[in-house]
Design an enzyme around this catalytic site. Structure first.
Site, PDB file in Angstrom:
ATOM      1  N   GLY A 295      47.707   4.281  90.554  1.00 32.67           N
ATOM      2  CA  GLY A 295      46.560   4.833  91.262  1.00 32.67           C
ATOM      3  C   GLY A 295      45.432   5.229  90.319  1.00 32.67           C
ATOM      4  O   GLY A 295      45.168   4.583  89.300  1.00 32.67           O
ATOM      5  N   SER A 296      44.786   6.349  90.615  1.00 26.27           N
ATOM      6  CA  SER A 296      43.541   6.719  89.932  1.00 26.27           C
ATOM      7  C   SER A 296      43.704   7.109  88.475  1.00 26.27           C
ATOM      8  O   SER A 296      42.694   7.270  87.774  1.00 26.27           O
ATOM      9  CB  SER A 296      42.866   7.858  90.698  1.00 26.27           C
ATOM     10  OG  SER A 296      42.484   7.423  91.990  1.00 26.27           O
ATOM     11  N   THR A 297      44.921   7.295  87.988  1.00 34.76           N
ATOM     12  CA  THR A 297      45.086   7.574  86.559  1.00 34.76           C
ATOM     13  C   THR A 297      44.604   6.407  85.704  1.00 34.76           C
ATOM     14  O   THR A 297      44.318   6.580  84.515  1.00 34.76           O
ATOM     15  CB  THR A 297      46.555   7.889  86.223  1.00 34.76           C
ATOM     16  OG1 THR A 297      47.390   6.813  86.664  1.00 34.76           O
ATOM     17  CG2 THR A 297      47.013   9.182  86.890  1.00 34.76           C
ATOM     18  N   ILE A 298      44.495   5.214  86.308  1.00 36.76           N
ATOM     19  CA  ILE A 298      44.017   4.033  85.585  1.00 36.76           C
ATOM     20  C   ILE A 298      42.495   4.053  85.434  1.00 36.76           C
ATOM     21  O   ILE A 298      41.929   3.369  84.565  1.00 36.76           O
ATOM     22  CB  ILE A 298      44.475   2.753  86.325  1.00 36.76           C
ATOM     23  CG1 ILE A 298      45.970   2.553  86.138  1.00 36.76           C
ATOM     24  CG2 ILE A 298      43.735   1.510  85.849  1.00 36.76           C
ATOM     25  CD1 ILE A 298      46.400   2.333  84.692  1.00 36.76           C
ATOM     26  N   LYS A 299      41.809   4.830  86.241  1.00 38.66           N
ATOM     27  CA  LYS A 299      40.335   4.804  86.231  1.00 38.66           C
ATOM     28  C   LYS A 299      39.752   5.177  84.874  1.00 38.66           C
ATOM     29  O   LYS A 299      38.653   4.741  84.520  1.00 38.66           O
ATOM     30  CB  LYS A 299      39.798   5.722  87.327  1.00 38.66           C
ATOM     31  CG  LYS A 299      40.027   5.182  88.727  1.00 38.66           C
ATOM     32  CD  LYS A 299      39.587   6.156  89.802  1.00 38.66           C
ATOM     33  CE  LYS A 299      39.860   5.588  91.194  1.00 38.66           C
ATOM     34  NZ  LYS A 299      39.567   6.557  92.277  1.00 38.66           N
TER      35      LYS A 299
END
Length: 556
Positions: A295-299
């Site tokens: 999820g958003s930890t990759i952003k």
């Protein structure tokens, strides 16, 4: 006189000569047989003789200890005994048999049956019970039953039980590693038993030592784990699991400079000291063997990828109105219309539309290559059995590139996620991670521009500020850089409703990065499911206590 001799000779019957001939033939046959046995059958006869009088005695050796970084034992071998018998000489009377039965909790009939079975098979060794305490072994010896013996062996004991179970693993009844580091370093820990060949008389008494091979004790294994941090992380994980009614979770604490894993805990766990209640599905070290969509930890890496092209910086403005956008035949949405935002604000509130517009301005290879360089899609090489490398594939279209940008379409392990964030903490340098204590920090390799890595830390700090998604992870006195993540779980029919993977990964203290903590909570069913309120408080408690244990000063 000569006449008398002739007369005596004439009276010698023919039977005399026949008997004499038979005796001579018998002597000749015996001599021939002796020569044949001595010359041609010597190896066979020597082997038969050795089997009857020569015995091998094994000298047990203790398995090496597994220790934490401060030499606190995580796995030790304790002395126990094996009760065995020689079926050919085992002959207890009725009274002794019943006493033995009571001591070993075996029925008299089962002992008799086992003895008879081995006796019929002409065996000279049989187990009655293994892993017996020294006290019980002494009671068995006092029975003085012919053919019954107690042999010293060892059994593994794990002082930290469930807290370090997934890391340390366990051994089987023969003291061979079956899971975890007990399996990975089985040869190093095992050593080799001593062997002594002796000659015994028919009563089993040793007459002479023939040969002896000395034992080699097992080697100790010193881990990078700090058992204080390990215990605390497990406690906080359990609390978070129960608070959020989740089914599973993992926490990793990583030393930024050395790549040492200071703690790695999972739930559900198991107690390796209680072999009767082990559940195989609980053996998995989920932090290393289980993958999830981050999820958003990759952003953080999606934006870092854009910064490396030179087309964007933290102040670049992206219009995210009206809060959604069409990509190919699909819609990418935010929770609301946030209008124009800087990239710093996009990361702070975790805008999917904003990140999509950023990554679509670069080639598909740009984001893929950076994710691969920081370690996604490959094993970390930490040397743990069953480690998963996850999956990372090149995007084949605009929508797959967009979803990759906000953490879908790839699978990572919690350990991979922690190591990737260590690249940001180390100024763009990727260092190896390890479960073993190291004396010197490794060199590593530069996989991201230092300027970009440093800039990303400043942006990630804003995630914990007012208006960001990670406010629940703030720690008084310390500057924290971190990112929340919330991803839907995949089922047989696609993404499932109301089922999520909630995560938070952060770095502290920001003025001099020392520790990374990654928290992943699987399928929370409580009031909250977003990464911030679910994983954030667990991160806060673990990081705060870790900094205290390591005596890391506040940010200046």
């Amino acid at each position: 006189m000569s006449g008398s001799r002739r007369e005596f000779a004439s009276y010698i019957p023919w039977r005399f000569y026949l008997l004499l001939g038979l005796i001579a033939l018998s002597v000749l046959g015996l001599v021939t047989r002796v020569i044949y046995l001595v010359v041609f059958e010597k190896p066979f006869l020597q082997q038969q003789s050795n089997e009857r009088v020569l015995r091998k005695i094994i000298t047990p050796v203790f398995r090496g200890m597994i220790l934490d970084r401060n030499h606190f034992p995580l796995a030790v071998s304790t002395k126990v005994f094996t009760i065995w018998f020689n079926p050919q000489t085992f002959s207890p009377d009725t009274k002794s048999l019943h006493k033995l039965s009571s001591l070993l909790k075996l029925s008299p009939s089962s002992i008799k049956k086992l003895s008879q079975t081995y006796k019929i098979k002409n065996r000279e060794f049989g187990y009655l019970q293994r892993g017996v305490s020294p006290q019980l072994a002494n009671k068995v010896k006092l029975l003085a039953i012919p053919g019954l013996y107690a042999m010293e062996t060892s059994r593994r004991y794990y002082p930290e039980a469930e807290v370090a179970a997934h890391l340390v693993g366990f051994t089987n009844i023969d003291d061979k590693g079956q899971e975890g580091l007990e399996l990975a370093y089985n040869q190093w820990l095992s050593g080799s038993s001593g062997k002594k060949w002796v000659i015994k008389d028919p009563l089993g008494r040793i007459i002479e030592d023939v040969d002896h091979t000395a034992e080699r004790p097992g080697n100790d294994l010193i881990l990078s784990i700090d058992r204080r941090i390990q215990y605390m992380a497990y406690r906080e994980l359990l609390s978070g699991i129960f608070t959020n009614e989740a089914s599973a979770g993992s926490v990793i604490v990583l030393d930024v400079e050395t790549g040492e894993v200071l703690a790695m805990v999972n739930y559900p766990s198991f107690n390796p000291n209680n072999r009767g209640k082990l559940i195989p599905s609980h053996f998995r070290n989920r932090a290393i063997t289980d993958t999830f969509e981050p999820g958003s930890t990759i952003k953080a890496f999606s934006i870092a990828s854009a910064f490396e092209t030179g087309q964007f910086n933290a102040d670049s403005v992206i219009d995210t109105a009206p809060g959604y956008m069409r990509v190919d035949r699909n819609i990418v949405r935010d929770g609301k219309n946030n209008g124009e935002m800087t990239i710093a604000q996009i990361l702070q509130i975790s805008s999917n539309v904003g990140v999509t517009k950023i990554v679509l301005n670069s080639s598909a290879d740009q984001l893929y290559n950076l994710l691969h360089k920081v370690g996604f899609g490959e094993i970390t090489g930490i040397g743990f059995p069953g480690e998963e490398g996850g999956s990372l594939q090149k995007p084949k279209g605009a929508f797959t590139l967009a979803t990759l940008g906000f953490g879908y379409g790839l699978a990572v392990t919690p350990l991979q996620l922690a190591r990737a964030y260590s690249v940001l903490a180390n100024g763009g340098i990727k260092k190896p991670v390890t479960l073993l204590k190291v004396n010197q920090a490794p060199q590593g390799e530069l996989v991201m521009k230092k300027k970009v890595a440093d800039e990303m830390l400043q942006l990630l700090e804003a995630v914990l500020n007012k208006g960001g998604t990670g406010t629940a992870a703030r720690i008084p006195g310390y500057r924290i850089a971190g990112k929340t993540g919330t991803a839907k779980l995949v089922g047989e029919q696609g993404y499932q409703k109301h089922r999520y993977e909630s995560s938070f990964v952060g770095i502290a203290p920001l003025s001099h990065p020392r520790v990374i903590v990654a928290v992943v909570i699987h399928d929370p069913q409580g009031k909250q499911y977003y990464g911030g309120p679910v994983a954030g408080p667990i991160f806060k408690n673990v990081m705060q206590e870790t900094l205290r244990i390591l005596d890391v000063p506040h940010d200046s």
